[in-house]
Design a protein around this motif. Structure first.
Motif, PDB file in Angstrom:
ATOM      1  N   LEU A   1      53.022  39.899  21.166  1.00 38.76           N
ATOM      2  CA  LEU A   1      53.360  41.028  22.045  1.00 38.76           C
ATOM      3  C   LEU A   1      54.511  40.637  22.958  1.00 38.76           C
ATOM      4  N   ASN A   2      55.286  41.642  23.363  1.00 35.80           N
ATOM      5  CA  ASN A   2      56.347  41.384  24.357  1.00 35.80           C
ATOM      6  C   ASN A   2      55.896  41.676  25.768  1.00 35.80           C
ATOM      7  N   GLY A   3      55.007  42.669  25.873  1.00 39.40           N
ATOM      8  CA  GLY A   3      54.754  43.187  27.212  1.00 39.40           C
ATOM      9  C   GLY A   3      53.289  43.369  27.559  1.00 39.40           C
ATOM     10  N   VAL A   4      53.066  43.491  28.860  1.00 42.06           N
ATOM     11  CA  VAL A   4      51.737  43.792  29.380  1.00 42.06           C
ATOM     12  C   VAL A   4      51.894  44.986  30.322  1.00 42.06           C
ATOM     13  N   VAL A   5      51.101  46.036  30.075  1.00 39.43           N
ATOM     14  CA  VAL A   5      51.112  47.219  30.927  1.00 39.43           C
ATOM     15  C   VAL A   5      49.955  47.125  31.905  1.00 39.43           C
ATOM     16  N   LEU A   6      50.261  47.283  33.185  1.00 38.86           N
ATOM     17  CA  LEU A   6      49.198  47.274  34.197  1.00 38.86           C
ATOM     18  C   LEU A   6      48.913  48.710  34.573  1.00 38.86           C
TER      19      LEU A   6
ATOM     20  N   HIS B   1      45.368  40.554  44.795  1.00 37.65           N
ATOM     21  CA  HIS B   1      46.023  39.352  44.254  1.00 37.65           C
ATOM     22  C   HIS B   1      46.887  39.689  43.040  1.00 37.65           C
ATOM     23  N   LEU B   2      47.448  40.888  43.065  1.00 41.25           N
ATOM     24  CA  LEU B   2      48.270  41.316  41.930  1.00 41.25           C
ATOM     25  C   LEU B   2      49.489  40.401  41.744  1.00 41.25           C
ATOM     26  N   ILE B   3      50.102  39.992  42.852  1.00 38.67           N
ATOM     27  CA  ILE B   3      51.293  39.145  42.770  1.00 38.67           C
ATOM     28  C   ILE B   3      50.951  37.851  42.005  1.00 38.67           C
ATOM     29  N   GLU B   4      49.873  37.205  42.413  1.00 32.82           N
ATOM     30  CA  GLU B   4      49.487  35.942  41.761  1.00 32.82           C
ATOM     31  C   GLU B   4      49.185  36.165  40.282  1.00 32.82           C
ATOM     32  N   LEU B   5      48.497  37.255  39.981  1.00 32.29           N
ATOM     33  CA  LEU B   5      48.164  37.522  38.581  1.00 32.29           C
ATOM     34  C   LEU B   5      49.446  37.766  37.773  1.00 32.29           C
ATOM     35  N   CYS B   6      50.376  38.516  38.349  1.00 32.74           N
ATOM     36  CA  CYS B   6      51.634  38.787  37.639  1.00 32.74           C
ATOM     37  C   CYS B   6      52.437  37.499  37.443  1.00 32.74           C
ATOM     38  N   GLU B   7      52.377  36.599  38.401  1.00 35.42           N
ATOM     39  CA  GLU B   7      53.073  35.313  38.224  1.00 35.42           C
ATOM     40  C   GLU B   7      52.542  34.588  36.991  1.00 35.42           C
ATOM     41  N   GLU B   8      51.231  34.610  36.829  1.00 40.96           N
ATOM     42  CA  GLU B   8      50.622  33.953  35.662  1.00 40.96           C
ATOM     43  C   GLU B   8      51.044  34.643  34.360  1.00 40.96           C
ATOM     44  N   ILE B   9      51.055  35.975  34.394  1.00 41.45           N
ATOM     45  CA  ILE B   9      51.425  36.731  33.181  1.00 41.45           C
ATOM     46  C   ILE B   9      52.878  36.443  32.818  1.00 41.45           C
ATOM     47  N   LYS B  10      53.731  36.381  33.845  1.00 37.64           N
ATOM     48  CA  LYS B  10      55.150  36.065  33.613  1.00 37.64           C
ATOM     49  C   LYS B  10      55.323  34.655  33.045  1.00 37.64           C
ATOM     50  N   GLU B  11      54.525  33.723  33.570  1.00 43.99           N
ATOM     51  CA  GLU B  11      54.609  32.324  33.080  1.00 43.99           C
ATOM     52  C   GLU B  11      54.342  32.248  31.588  1.00 43.99           C
ATOM     53  N   LEU B  12      53.524  33.178  31.092  1.00 39.57           N
ATOM     54  CA  LEU B  12      53.218  33.191  29.662  1.00 39.57           C
ATOM     55  C   LEU B  12      54.345  33.839  28.856  1.00 39.57           C
ATOM     56  N   GLY B  13      55.334  34.392  29.559  1.00 40.22           N
ATOM     57  CA  GLY B  13      56.524  34.901  28.865  1.00 40.22           C
ATOM     58  C   GLY B  13      56.521  36.398  28.606  1.00 40.22           C
TER      59      GLY B  13
ATOM     60  N   TYR C   1      60.111  39.659  43.833  1.00 40.33           N
ATOM     61  CA  TYR C   1      59.767  38.396  43.163  1.00 40.33           C
ATOM     62  C   TYR C   1      60.016  38.459  41.646  1.00 40.33           C
ATOM     63  N   SER C   2      60.710  39.481  41.189  1.00 36.11           N
ATOM     64  CA  SER C   2      61.022  39.653  39.759  1.00 36.11           C
ATOM     65  C   SER C   2      59.775  39.583  38.880  1.00 36.11           C
ATOM     66  N   LEU C   3      58.729  40.280  39.313  1.00 31.86           N
ATOM     67  CA  LEU C   3      57.468  40.241  38.569  1.00 31.86           C
ATOM     68  C   LEU C   3      57.200  41.532  37.803  1.00 31.86           C
ATOM     69  N   VAL C   4      58.164  42.446  37.824  1.00 29.63           N
ATOM     70  CA  VAL C   4      57.961  43.696  37.085  1.00 29.63           C
ATOM     71  C   VAL C   4      59.282  44.065  36.424  1.00 29.63           C
ATOM     72  N   ASP C   5      59.179  44.587  35.174  1.00 33.71           N
ATOM     73  CA  ASP C   5      60.374  44.924  34.405  1.00 33.71           C
ATOM     74  C   ASP C   5      60.589  46.428  34.285  1.00 33.71           C
TER      75      ASP C   5
ATOM     76  N   LYS D   1      56.866  40.505  29.475  1.00 33.79           N
ATOM     77  CA  LYS D   1      57.416  41.493  30.399  1.00 33.79           C
ATOM     78  C   LYS D   1      56.247  42.298  30.978  1.00 33.79           C
ATOM     79  N   ILE D   2      56.466  42.848  32.154  1.00 30.80           N
ATOM     80  CA  ILE D   2      55.389  43.607  32.801  1.00 30.80           C
ATOM     81  C   ILE D   2      55.857  45.020  33.118  1.00 30.80           C
ATOM     82  N   LYS D   3      55.021  45.981  32.726  1.00 28.81           N
ATOM     83  CA  LYS D   3      55.229  47.371  33.140  1.00 28.81           C
ATOM     84  C   LYS D   3      54.101  47.758  34.089  1.00 28.81           C
ATOM     85  N   VAL D   4      54.431  48.442  35.159  1.00 26.04           N
ATOM     86  CA  VAL D   4      53.418  48.882  36.119  1.00 26.04           C
ATOM     87  C   VAL D   4      53.355  50.406  36.113  1.00 26.04           C
TER      88      VAL D   4
END
Ligand code: SF4
Length: 230
Positions: free
Chosen positions: A70-75, A85-97, A118-122, A99-102
């Motif tokens: 997969l490329n992305g994770v939709v929240l 703790h959304l910021i911390e969770l998104c940091e972990e998701i980003k670390e896995l490579g 913090y560049s945690l959403v695309d 993209k994030i959609k909110v």
């Protein structure tokens, strides 16, 4: 994440694969429990009123298995910006490579600002629920001030986002949609305005029934690009 945060249970459900929700990105969807609105047409009542079922550890373990698939994770939800703790969770998701959609109703502008800073959403999909005269009736939220703060912030930032509205003809009429269109134009929204017809499902928060009329694009203001999704 700390052990405490790994044990947090905030995600109600996972859709393991979608090509429809995150433009150009095969993705999964994480459905966050709880919401700060109670929209009459909401069909996610179990999510909005329920408790999370999956721990963050289970979520991250699942995402590990999706790397390269997969490329992305939709929240989505519910309302994901309510999770403290959304910021911390998104940091972990980003670390896995990923993209994030909110998906958001816009009532938490500060969270949206932080995610972008913090560049945690695309990509963001922002629900424009109703014009001011109907906002509280439809959403049960007392004020639309924070929604407009989010909208103006995203427009000013020139961030990649879309505005969308779910339309139930008993709740929103053409005049209401046209008021939204003119407001978006005045605020200098540059993207496509997406409209989706409410599709009858059982168990909505407001127990509403099938709408009598479907949207007719010909009756809408042509001043910004519009797409009807269904
Ligand atoms: S439709 Fe309304 S109540 Fe339902 S999840 Fe979205 S914002 Fe919350």
């Amino acid at each position: 994440l700390s052990n405490n945060l790994l044990a947090d249970k905030t995600i109600f459900d996972i859709t393991k694969f979608t090509t429809l929700d995150f433009p150009n990105n095969p993705a999964c969807i994480l459905w966050f429990s709880k919401c700060n609105m109670a929209c009459l047409y909401c069909y996610n009542s179990q999510i909005v009123r329920g408790e999370g079922k999956y721990t963050n550890r289970e979520i991250l373990d699942f995402l590990h298995t999706r790397i390269g698939k997969l490329n992305g994770v939709v929240l989505s939800g519910g309302e994901c910006t309510l999770y403290p703790h959304l910021i911390e969770l998104c940091e972990e998701i980003k670390e896995l490579g990923f993209k994030i959609k909110v998906d958001t109703n816009g009532l938490k502008p500060d969270v949206i600002k932080d995610l972008i800073e913090y560049s945690l959403v695309d990509y963001i999909a922002l629900d424009y629920k109703a014009p001011p005269s109907k906002f509280t009736q439809i959403t049960k939220a007392t004020s639309n001030e924070k929604f407009y703060k989010t909208l103006d912030f995203l427009i000013d930032k020139d961030f990649r986002f879309e505005v969308r509205t779910t339309v139930h003809s008993d709740l929103l009429q053409n005049a209401d949609i046209n008021a939204i269109i003119l407001d978006l134009k005045n605020r200098k929204y540059k993207g496509i305005y997406y409209l989706q017809n409410f599709l009858q499902v059982e168990d909505t928060l407001g127990n509403i029934t099938t709408p009598s009329i479907r949207l007719d694009k010909n009756l809408l203001e042509p001043s910004i690009p519009i797409e009807i999704r269904n």
